[in-house]
Design an enzyme around this catalytic site. Structure first.
Site, short mmCIF file in Angstrom:
data_model
loop_
_atom_site.label_atom_id
_atom_site.label_comp_id
_atom_site.label_asym_id
_atom_site.label_seq_id
_atom_site.Cartn_x
_atom_site.Cartn_y
_atom_site.Cartn_z
N GLU A 191 -0.67 15.12 16.34
CA GLU A 191 0.44 14.08 17.28
C GLU A 191 -0.23 13.11 18.03
OE1 GLU A 191 4.77 16.66 16.78
OE2 GLU A 191 3.14 17.23 18.61
N GLU A 271 6.14 19.72 10.71
CA GLU A 271 6.87 20.55 11.92
C GLU A 271 8.30 20.31 11.59
OE1 GLU A 271 5.58 19.91 15.75
OE2 GLU A 271 3.33 20.23 15.20
#
Length: 630
Positions: A191, A271
């Site tokens: 991320e 996710e």
């Protein structure tokens, strides 16, 4: 005879192997394994055949190793064909050049078990992972360098990160799918688009580094939130871009945004959140089973690949919890990482688990294996705790090398104390009376004592001053607790202890002694020789002290410690660090006790290191309480 996935056919698992061959498209005659991306057809290819993975996140360091196989089997019988896992750098390199790959850190054994279970692996090796883990998985010793720029091309960071990644990736190599192992994808960083540095050269460097060790025929990917800025900063040329988002969000809109950056390739939500994390003092987070199941059905119906985060949340044992910093507020996370996941903190299938299993059955064949049962739980009722000694009574045991002296306080990291506690001590030079002790640089919580008498608590941001009563020449002690390094965002350069100066009535206090505290040193002595070190004044219930009990427990059954009536501290069972408790803050009340830490047929020693105000008893119960009042 051994099949290509490394599963022994002589072990009585022939039926599973036959099923796996049908499920994965492999044959006994397959000689070359491959996992690639077909960008023209927007799909993965496994051994040349279109493939879609349905995965769940599990973190080996949050599950007792004796339960790894149990949890993986439950994920397999849910219908998953893959798992997703991080590798926390700080777990494996606690000090520079000193490595740990034993017990809960034996990730190679975990990968072997996943392979044996029939699960592929989506690997996220870092070096950064976030994951509500202390400093996002980066080792605390990086913070000894005050000038370091984390997660960038800064050589102060990149040199140790490179050494670590080379060592780690070399260990990962045998577990790649092309080499007969389970690993089908490898993530570059994590991320990165959410990190303000936006250092493209850093991400490109990591990509080249990974390829130099693992090869250029591995599927590398990045994961970012669904925003233009995040994708712009997080993507790497040559790596598959994936996104993450919640069940309540618009999947179609998010994937359309991804297509503006990456017109072709398989769609992946790396996710897909089954719940959310908990912070101390905030309500327990949950997500409706029906909402999640409906959204999962929608994703799979679109043909997307998905990783459910988390599928088994587990526990932040020891001092591994992280913290967040938002809106000028420091928010430490709870010991439980239950996450409202399909498998509970104790690994038990929930209503959400069975709903997910039903959705998956519409798109993939379920394995023939039955769902394993929940692990046994025991309720032992009330246990009386005995006072042992205060921390100050055993300071020579918990800090055997003694203090380091300095005119002004120094950080915990500068003295190689990367977790837990450090005691700061000085002599008060002012005329006796009352005064205001001010410590604006407290990180994160300070317990104030004058000549061993409680004076109050300092807390980062919210309580930087405390009134104290003292005489000239009294000892001032500040026991500082590191509640977790920040694991996400701009505040990660987050050294602990006391930063800057401490004043009393405006006068700067100097000549400090710093004692790094290792609680584990005293645990074997509690209830034995340590009694001789008790203070002559007897027990004090409101300064940091140790309490214990010895009980016989069923070694085949989990349980939960309920510390209601106590305030805040750390719990141990047979020297195993169960994590932090803080029932006066909530929402978590109980601490999970996995059966493998219990003595086999013998006496078990429970120890509480209570920081604020002691109770008299605890309970050992058979159900968790993680949604208490805050």
């Amino acid at each position: 005879m051994t099949w290509n996935l490394g599963i022994s056919l002589s072990s009585g698992r022939l039926a599973r192997c036959i099923f796996l061959m049908a499920f994965t498209g492999l044959s006994l005659g397959s000689l070359r394994r491959s996992f690639t991306v077909d960008y023209e057809k927007d799909t993965f290819l496994k051994d040349g055949q279109p493939f879609r993975y349905v995965s769940g996140s599990i973190h080996y360091a949050r599950v007792h190793p004796s339960y790894w196989r149990d949890r993986l089997q439950k994920m397999y019988t849910a219908g998953l064909n893959a798992i997703e896992m991080y590798i926390p750098w700080n777990l494996h390199e606690p000090y520079p050049g000193q490595y740990n790959f034993n017990g809960s850190a034996d990730f190679q054994q975990f990968l072997t078990l996943a392979n044996e279970t029939g699960l592929l692996v989506v690997l996220r090796p870092g070096p950064y992972m976030c994951s509500e883990w202390d400093l996002g998985g980066l080792p605390g010793w990086l913070l000894k360098n005050e000038n370091i720029s984390l997660r960038t091309s800064d050589k102060n960071y990149l040199e140790p990160a490179t050494r670590w990644m080379k060592k780690l990736l070399t260990m990962v190599m045998p577990f790649l799918y092309k080499n007969g192992g389970p690993v089908i994808l490898v993530q570059i960083e994590n991320e990165y688009g959410s990190y303000p540095a936006c250092d493209h050269s850093y991400m490109e460097y990591l990509h080249r580094l990974f390829m130099s060790v693992l090869g250029d025929d591995v599927v590398y990917f990045t994961t970012d939130g669904p925003s233009k800025k995040m994708l712009t900063c997080g993507m790497v040329k040559g790596a598959l871009a994936t996104i993450d988002f919640r069940a309540v969000e618009n999947a179609t809109a998010h994937f359309e945004l991804l297509r503006t950056f990456q017109p072709n390739g398989p769609l992946v939500n790396s996710e897909f959140y089954t719940g959310w994390l908990d912070h101390w003092g905030e309500l327990h987070q949950t997500l409706s089973t029906s909402v999640f199941a409906e959204s999962l059905d929608n994703l799979l119906g679109m043909g997307a690949n998905v990783n459910m985060y988390m599928f088994e949340g587990g526990t932040n044992f020891q001092f591994w919890t992280g913290g967040n910093y938002k809106n000028n507020t420091y928010r430490p996370q709870c010991s439980s990482h239950d996450y409202d996941a399909p498998l509970s903190e104790a690994g038990d299938p929930t209503k959400k688990y069975y709903a997910i299993r039903e959705v998956i059955s519409k798109y993939l064949p379920l394995p023939p294996d039955p769902v394993p049962p929940a692990t046994p739980k025991s309720n032992y009722g009330t246990i009386k705790m005995k006072y042992c000694c205060s921390l100050l009574d055993v300071l020579d045991i918990v800090s055997p090398e003694g203090p380091t002296s300095s005119n002004y306080p120094v950080t915990m990291e500068s003295l190689n104390q990367f977790h837990g506690f450090m005691l700061y001590r000085t002599i008060i030079p002012l005329d006796g009376g009352t005064g205001v002790l001010s410590c604006p640089g407290i990180r994160d919580r300070g317990y104030i004592m004058v000549n061993g008498i409680n004076q109050g608590v300092l807390e980062r941001i919210t309580k930087l001053n405390v009134n104290i009563t003292y005489k000239t020449g009294d000892w001032l002690d500040v026991l500082v607790e590191n509640q977790g390094h920040i694991n996400y965002g701009i505040g990660m350069l987050d050294p602990k202890g006391i930063l800057g100066q401490v004043t009393l009535n405006g006068v700067t206090l100097i000549n400090w002694y710093m004692y790094p505290i290792d609680i584990e040193n005293v645990l074997p002595e509690i209830g034995k020789t340590v009694h001789s070190k008790q203070s002559s004044t007897g027990p004090s219930v409101n300064i940091p002290a140790f309490y214990y009990s010895e009980v016989t427990l069923d070694p085949n059954s989990d349980t939960f410690i309920d510390p209601m009536g106590w305030s805040k501290g750390q719990a141990f069972l047979n020297n195993f660090n169960l994590g932090r408790y803080w029932p006066t803050k909530g929402p978590q009340i109980t601490l999970y006790v996995p059966a493998p830490v219990l003595a086999d047929g013998g006496v078990n020693k429970i120890v509480l290191f209570e920081l604020e105000r002691a109770g008299e008893k605890i309970r050992l119960i058979d159900e968790p309480i993680i949604d208490g009042p805050v």
